[in-house]
Design an enzyme around this catalytic site. Sequence first.
Site, PDB file in Angstrom:
ATOM      1  N   ASP A 227      34.744  39.875  39.814  1.00 15.21           N
ATOM      2  CA  ASP A 227      35.680  41.007  39.726  1.00 15.21           C
ATOM      3  C   ASP A 227      37.101  40.568  39.387  1.00 15.21           C
ATOM      4  O   ASP A 227      38.074  41.210  39.781  1.00 15.21           O
ATOM      5  CB  ASP A 227      35.702  41.822  41.037  1.00 15.21           C
ATOM      6  CG  ASP A 227      34.309  42.231  41.458  1.00 15.21           C
ATOM      7  OD1 ASP A 227      33.562  42.699  40.588  1.00 15.21           O
ATOM      8  OD2 ASP A 227      33.972  42.071  42.638  1.00 15.21           O
TER       9      ASP A 227
ATOM     10  N   LYS B 159      37.177  40.106  33.956  1.00 16.08           N
ATOM     11  CA  LYS B 159      36.648  39.459  32.748  1.00 16.08           C
ATOM     12  C   LYS B 159      36.455  40.458  31.623  1.00 16.08           C
ATOM     13  O   LYS B 159      36.688  40.143  30.458  1.00 16.08           O
ATOM     14  CB  LYS B 159      35.303  38.776  33.051  1.00 16.08           C
ATOM     15  CG  LYS B 159      35.436  37.611  34.011  1.00 16.08           C
ATOM     16  CD  LYS B 159      34.090  37.002  34.349  1.00 16.08           C
ATOM     17  CE  LYS B 159      33.236  37.843  35.266  1.00 16.08           C
ATOM     18  NZ  LYS B 159      33.714  37.984  36.636  1.00 16.08           N
ATOM     19  N   GLY B 160      36.050  41.677  31.981  1.00 10.47           N
ATOM     20  CA  GLY B 160      35.760  42.692  30.959  1.00 10.47           C
ATOM     21  C   GLY B 160      36.949  42.946  30.064  1.00 10.47           C
ATOM     22  O   GLY B 160      36.840  42.959  28.834  1.00 10.47           O
TER      23      GLY B 160
ATOM     24  N   GLY C  83      29.645  44.315  36.813  1.00 15.83           N
ATOM     25  CA  GLY C  83      30.241  45.582  36.391  1.00 15.83           C
ATOM     26  C   GLY C  83      31.565  45.270  35.748  1.00 15.83           C
ATOM     27  O   GLY C  83      32.491  44.821  36.409  1.00 15.83           O
ATOM     28  N   HIS C  84      31.637  45.417  34.442  1.00 16.96           N
ATOM     29  CA  HIS C  84      32.877  45.151  33.730  1.00 16.96           C
ATOM     30  C   HIS C  84      33.496  46.485  33.341  1.00 16.96           C
ATOM     31  O   HIS C  84      32.887  47.268  32.632  1.00 16.96           O
ATOM     32  CB  HIS C  84      32.617  44.322  32.461  1.00 16.96           C
ATOM     33  CG  HIS C  84      32.215  42.911  32.765  1.00 16.96           C
ATOM     34  ND1 HIS C  84      31.833  42.020  31.804  1.00 16.96           N
ATOM     35  CD2 HIS C  84      32.178  42.234  33.922  1.00 16.96           C
ATOM     36  CE1 HIS C  84      31.553  40.853  32.369  1.00 16.96           C
ATOM     37  NE2 HIS C  84      31.756  40.975  33.654  1.00 16.96           N
TER      38      HIS C  84
ATOM     39  N   GLN D 197      29.921  37.592  37.383  1.00 19.96           N
ATOM     40  CA  GLN D 197      30.243  37.114  38.744  1.00 19.96           C
ATOM     41  C   GLN D 197      31.329  36.037  38.659  1.00 19.96           C
ATOM     42  O   GLN D 197      32.153  36.104  37.763  1.00 19.96           O
ATOM     43  CB  GLN D 197      28.977  36.598  39.457  1.00 19.96           C
ATOM     44  CG  GLN D 197      28.001  37.691  39.868  1.00 19.96           C
ATOM     45  CD  GLN D 197      27.062  38.108  38.763  1.00 19.96           C
ATOM     46  OE1 GLN D 197      26.481  37.284  38.115  1.00 19.96           O
ATOM     47  NE2 GLN D 197      26.893  39.408  38.542  1.00 19.96           N
TER      48      GLN D 197
ATOM     49  N   THR E 216      25.153  34.516  44.229  1.00 12.66           N
ATOM     50  CA  THR E 216      24.132  35.191  43.438  1.00 12.66           C
ATOM     51  C   THR E 216      23.085  34.148  43.051  1.00 12.66           C
ATOM     52  O   THR E 216      23.186  32.977  43.429  1.00 12.66           O
ATOM     53  CB  THR E 216      24.763  35.921  42.231  1.00 12.66           C
ATOM     54  OG1 THR E 216      23.773  36.773  41.647  1.00 12.66           O
ATOM     55  CG2 THR E 216      25.324  34.957  41.191  1.00 12.66           C
TER      56      THR E 216
ATOM     57  N   PRO F 224      33.802  48.775  49.050  1.00 14.37           N
ATOM     58  CA  PRO F 224      35.165  48.246  49.093  1.00 14.37           C
ATOM     59  C   PRO F 224      35.124  46.724  49.032  1.00 14.37           C
ATOM     60  O   PRO F 224      34.250  46.099  49.636  1.00 14.37           O
ATOM     61  CB  PRO F 224      35.713  48.710  50.441  1.00 14.37           C
ATOM     62  CG  PRO F 224      34.572  49.275  51.196  1.00 14.37           C
ATOM     63  CD  PRO F 224      33.400  49.444  50.287  1.00 14.37           C
TER      64      PRO F 224
ATOM     65  N   LYS G  98      45.887  41.263  37.153  1.00 11.63           N
ATOM     66  CA  LYS G  98      46.340  42.141  38.242  1.00 11.63           C
ATOM     67  C   LYS G  98      47.646  41.688  38.901  1.00 11.63           C
ATOM     68  O   LYS G  98      47.843  41.891  40.108  1.00 11.63           O
ATOM     69  CB  LYS G  98      45.229  42.297  39.277  1.00 11.63           C
ATOM     70  CG  LYS G  98      44.037  43.089  38.710  1.00 11.63           C
ATOM     71  CD  LYS G  98      43.172  43.622  39.807  1.00 11.63           C
ATOM     72  CE  LYS G  98      42.380  44.832  39.392  1.00 11.63           C
ATOM     73  NZ  LYS G  98      41.565  45.405  40.437  1.00 11.63           N
TER      74      LYS G  98
ATOM     75  N   SER H 214      47.709  39.626  32.807  1.00 15.33           N
ATOM     76  CA  SER H 214      47.390  41.049  32.684  1.00 15.33           C
ATOM     77  C   SER H 214      48.274  41.834  33.651  1.00 15.33           C
ATOM     78  O   SER H 214      48.354  41.517  34.837  1.00 15.33           O
ATOM     79  CB  SER H 214      45.912  41.259  33.003  1.00 15.33           C
ATOM     80  OG  SER H 214      45.634  42.628  33.048  1.00 15.33           O
TER      81      SER H 214
END
Length: 434
Positions: free
Chosen positions: A13, A16-17, A40-41, A221, A236, A301, A328, A410
Amino acid sequence: MKNIVVVGTQWGDEGKGKVVDLLAPAFDIVARYQGGHNAGHTVIIGDRKFILRLVPSGILHDSAVCVLGNGVVVDAQALVEEIEGLGTLGVEVDGRLRISNRAHLILPHHRAVERISEERRGEDRVGTTMRGIGPSYEEKSGRRGVRAGDILNPAELRRAVLAARDEAAATLGTTEPELAIEGYESYLESAQRLAPFISDTACFLNDAVDAGQRVLLEGAQGTMLDLDHGSYPFVTSSSSTAGGACTGTGLPPTRVTGALGIIKAYTTRVGAGPFPTELTDERGRHLQDRGQEFGSVTGRPRRTGWFDVPVARYSARVNGLSSLALTKLDVLDELDSISVCVGYRTAAGSCSTIPSSIHDYGDVEPILESFDGWKQSTRGISRLEDLPAAARAYVEALSSYVGVEIGLISTGPERDETIVVAGGRVADWAGRGA
Ligand code: IMP
């Protein structure tokens, strides 16, 4: 030759997307090499939000061909749904998506096996995404798996899938809802819809590189979730680190020329397991709210905490990172001060490397250094010189702690809310000049 691997450096998370989406126009092929629809990207373009689970984010650029390599595990139903979803958003995958004939399938009983296994572990459960990832890889290692190439032989596929179902039924009993025969019939129908996409992608990728095309290998991941290098057993079931890009696609190490690590300006993790810099107080909730730290696949969360230098340095090593994309940064805008973990204090003294065993995490205490907050918005800043001085100092300190350049920062979820650092590796890879 410019073939790079993009890898998560923390617990997934990291964003990467968005970074793959930014780099994709400079590459001919974007290939996933491990994981499945546990990833999930999220990519935000204007007022449209795309959540990609299996299909590489490169699909949002018309020019890129996307590959699901042999190291990926494919739930045929989930992939068909994703392809249909992309179609409704105007993204056509026909002729642009290739699935390795050696990729293993996730079958309906894998979800039942996982659910029961997690229930049995009780307090020690991993907190998986319940997508059947682990059991599919277990059958692969156990040499009992069903591969995507079998879809091209429908009679063999039916035989193999139903045999796997019967074997699971013999162990689990037939009352588990995932084992219902109707579910398998509809699975087999979905699988047939993937037939046009299946081919030998290892040959395709190597031929493409021979022809001078550029390949971006997209990890899912993160390093700390890698089966070998992560915080085992809270990981994973695949090789998410850079080495996995070679085994997971058939592109050899000699053809990969760089590794970009995606790293959040703080740390998050979903699921159970050690997290030395975790914040369980108001500051943690602040990061969760401002960073929208909720799983894009499961909605769970995410746990939040300070930036962890030992984790980042370890990640730089095992992935051989050439550059970092720091994401972020804007989430930290309102904090008075920001801490960074520069080492751990343990019963045996202080250390700057992460323990290999989760049993040694018990008494680990982070050694924190504090930075002044900048208390102003960095959202959307796209030039390094426009960052507040304190934010620049924070970024420079992280780079020097980790020992790797920061080539991209970013400052928001949108494509253009990004600083591509002039003269850095990312600028070069993105075709914006060195
Ligand atoms: P699994 O991959 O579903 O087997 O889950 C194993 C561990 O990896 C759990 O802690 C999950 O929360 C975590 N995990 C799997 N995929 C992701 C991801 O895309 N982002 C963050 N954590 C993930």
